[in-house]
Scaffold this active site. Structure first.
Site, PDB file in Angstrom:
ATOM      1  N   LYS A   1      31.179  17.436  21.920  1.00 12.78           N
ATOM      2  CA  LYS A   1      31.471  16.019  22.183  1.00 12.78           C
ATOM      3  C   LYS A   1      31.352  15.675  23.662  1.00 12.78           C
ATOM      4  O   LYS A   1      31.166  14.514  24.014  1.00 12.78           O
ATOM      5  CB  LYS A   1      32.893  15.686  21.722  1.00 12.78           C
ATOM      6  CG  LYS A   1      33.061  15.604  20.212  1.00 12.78           C
ATOM      7  CD  LYS A   1      34.338  14.885  19.849  1.00 12.78           C
ATOM      8  CE  LYS A   1      35.551  15.546  20.464  1.00 12.78           C
ATOM      9  NZ  LYS A   1      36.810  14.819  20.144  1.00 12.78           N
TER      10      LYS A   1
ATOM     11  N   TYR B   1      48.485  24.889  11.561  1.00 14.25           N
ATOM     12  CA  TYR B   1      47.344  25.428  12.321  1.00 14.25           C
ATOM     13  C   TYR B   1      46.839  26.714  11.675  1.00 14.25           C
ATOM     14  O   TYR B   1      45.628  26.883  11.453  1.00 14.25           O
ATOM     15  CB  TYR B   1      47.760  25.689  13.773  1.00 14.25           C
ATOM     16  CG  TYR B   1      46.713  26.430  14.585  1.00 14.25           C
ATOM     17  CD1 TYR B   1      45.532  25.807  14.962  1.00 14.25           C
ATOM     18  CD2 TYR B   1      46.916  27.754  14.978  1.00 14.25           C
ATOM     19  CE1 TYR B   1      44.560  26.484  15.699  1.00 14.25           C
ATOM     20  CE2 TYR B   1      45.963  28.435  15.717  1.00 14.25           C
ATOM     21  CZ  TYR B   1      44.787  27.800  16.078  1.00 14.25           C
ATOM     22  OH  TYR B   1      43.834  28.481  16.806  1.00 14.25           O
TER      23      TYR B   1
ATOM     24  N   ASP C   1      30.121  15.475  17.117  1.00 11.58           N
ATOM     25  CA  ASP C   1      31.504  15.485  16.656  1.00 11.58           C
ATOM     26  C   ASP C   1      31.491  16.170  15.293  1.00 11.58           C
ATOM     27  O   ASP C   1      30.940  15.622  14.325  1.00 11.58           O
ATOM     28  CB  ASP C   1      32.033  14.052  16.543  1.00 11.58           C
ATOM     29  CG  ASP C   1      33.499  13.995  16.121  1.00 11.58           C
ATOM     30  OD1 ASP C   1      34.017  14.997  15.593  1.00 11.58           O
ATOM     31  OD2 ASP C   1      34.124  12.934  16.314  1.00 11.58           O
TER      32      ASP C   1
ATOM     33  N   LYS D   1      42.956  27.824  10.281  1.00 10.76           N
ATOM     34  CA  LYS D   1      42.186  28.949  10.821  1.00 10.76           C
ATOM     35  C   LYS D   1      41.894  29.967   9.720  1.00 10.76           C
ATOM     36  O   LYS D   1      40.795  30.530   9.650  1.00 10.76           O
ATOM     37  CB  LYS D   1      42.924  29.618  11.981  1.00 10.76           C
ATOM     38  CG  LYS D   1      43.090  28.748  13.213  1.00 10.76           C
ATOM     39  CD  LYS D   1      41.767  28.215  13.755  1.00 10.76           C
ATOM     40  CE  LYS D   1      40.928  29.261  14.450  1.00 10.76           C
ATOM     41  NZ  LYS D   1      39.728  28.669  15.114  1.00 10.76           N
TER      42      LYS D   1
ATOM     43  N   GLY E   1      31.003  23.214  19.919  1.00  7.63           N
ATOM     44  CA  GLY E   1      32.033  23.363  20.948  1.00  7.63           C
ATOM     45  C   GLY E   1      31.543  24.174  22.135  1.00  7.63           C
ATOM     46  O   GLY E   1      32.291  24.977  22.708  1.00  7.63           O
TER      47      GLY E   1
ATOM     48  N   ARG F   1      32.296  24.352  26.983  1.00  3.67           N
ATOM     49  CA  ARG F   1      33.207  25.105  27.854  1.00  3.67           C
ATOM     50  C   ARG F   1      33.762  26.298  27.090  1.00  3.67           C
ATOM     51  O   ARG F   1      33.501  26.479  25.908  1.00  3.67           O
ATOM     52  CB  ARG F   1      34.344  24.215  28.365  1.00  3.67           C
ATOM     53  CG  ARG F   1      35.217  23.606  27.277  1.00  3.67           C
ATOM     54  CD  ARG F   1      36.302  22.711  27.869  1.00  3.67           C
ATOM     55  NE  ARG F   1      35.719  21.559  28.552  1.00  3.67           N
ATOM     56  CZ  ARG F   1      35.593  20.352  27.989  1.00  3.67           C
ATOM     57  NH1 ARG F   1      35.984  20.148  26.740  1.00  3.67           N
ATOM     58  NH2 ARG F   1      35.068  19.350  28.655  1.00  3.67           N
ATOM     59  N   GLY F   2      34.514  27.127  27.801  1.00  2.16           N
ATOM     60  CA  GLY F   2      35.244  28.215  27.163  1.00  2.16           C
ATOM     61  C   GLY F   2      34.360  29.237  26.471  1.00  2.16           C
ATOM     62  O   GLY F   2      33.312  29.638  26.979  1.00  2.16           O
ATOM     63  N   ILE F   3      34.789  29.661  25.295  1.00  2.00           N
ATOM     64  CA  ILE F   3      34.073  30.700  24.551  1.00  2.00           C
ATOM     65  C   ILE F   3      32.684  30.225  24.148  1.00  2.00           C
ATOM     66  O   ILE F   3      31.708  30.987  24.220  1.00  2.00           O
ATOM     67  CB  ILE F   3      34.901  31.133  23.317  1.00  2.00           C
ATOM     68  CG1 ILE F   3      36.167  31.883  23.765  1.00  2.00           C
ATOM     69  CG2 ILE F   3      34.069  32.014  22.380  1.00  2.00           C
ATOM     70  CD1 ILE F   3      37.163  32.149  22.657  1.00  2.00           C
TER      71      ILE F   3
END
Length: 275
Positions: free
Chosen positions: A38, A164, A70, A168, A13, A16-18
């Site tokens: 992805k 969710y 993926d 986690k 992942g 982007r982001g973290i």
């Protein structure tokens, strides 16, 4: 202390982001960074691809290998991890950063969406860690770090988005188990979670938009905490569910204002699962 120079860090992942922020923080320490995600073509709403992050990593001083991945595909996971290890000569750290979020309860959540949450969150931690294990054993200082929270069983964290939450928490429970299972191999396994919300696309599109982001911090705080963890000896820090601010305070950081997404006096919002 910098032990990441020429070490290989595989980040899921990471477009982007973290994930992107961790990639750049590792690059600044001279690491070989595998950007696995992805996103290989631009998204109309979301900035960044594995290739744009690879360019940023190289500009920041690291080596980069962008790979389409993926994390729901266990065969592809194994192929990409072996490909990365072949390219750089091994893998020293795995960052399980890829994540899926949908804040809905059982009544409203489609089973197919729960399957996605489970596959991208819990199942991917197991699948990626299992695939990376042979290489991490050879490292001599292997790290697995997953972006998941400490376990807080207050019913309020289950009442409105239990599906969710369960995925986690499963990431964290698998990590606690791996820490003990892999201790004999000299591999440290920890989790990392933010003290406040982090201004990312997930917050922007799934949890509250720009207004909520203004009460959060930039992904850089998670990246700096992640790098701090990776720089610590594997026999001194394992099996822990860590909070970004606490990690940095241990390093002597006392001023966190620079991490704010927007300057101002709005109170920062604690992230989920933290009372």
């Amino acid at each position: 202390m910098n032990t990441l120079d020429k070490k290989t860090v595989f980040i899921t992942g990471a477009s982007r982001g973290i994930g992107r922020a961790i990639a750049l923080a590792c690059a600044r320490q001279g690491a070989n960074v595998v950007i696995a995600a992805k996103s290989d073509t631009p998204h109309p709403k979301l900035p960044g691809t594995i290739y744009t992050v690879a360019e940023e990593v190289r500009a920041a001083g690291g080596q980069a290998l962008p790979l389409v991945l993926d994390v729901r595909d266990e065969e592809q996971i194994k192929q990409r991890i072996d490909e990365a290890a072949g390219h750089f000569g091994g893998i020293d750290a795995l960052i399980n950063n890829a994540g899926a979020i949908r804040l809905a309860g059982v009544e409203k959540l489609k089973v197919s969406r729960f399957d996605l949450l489970h596959q991208v969150n819990a199942r991917a931690v197991m699948a990626c860690s299992q695939a990376a294990l042979p290489w991490l054993k050879k490292s001599g200082r292997g790290h697995i770090l997953s972006m998941s929270p400490p376990l807080n069983l207050d019913p309020k964290w289950f009442a409105h988005f239990g599906p969710y939450t369960s995925t986690k928490y499963a990431m964290t429970m698998i990590s606690i188990g791996m820490a003990e299972e892999f201790r004999r191999y000299g591999i440290a396994v920890n989790t990392l979670w933010p003290k406040t919300i982090i201004a990312t696309a997930a917050i922007q599109h799934e949890a509250g938009g720009e207004q909520l982001m203004a009460q959060g911090r930039k992904p850089d705080i998670m990246a700096d905490a992640a790098v701090s963890i990776l720089n610590r000896p594997v026999d001194q820090l394992t099996g822990q569910n860590l909070i970004d601010e606490d990690v940095l305070r241990q390093d002597g950081v006392t001023d966190f204002e620079g991490y704010r997404y927007k300057a101002g006096d709005k109170p920062l919002l604690p992230d989920l699962y933290l009372d």
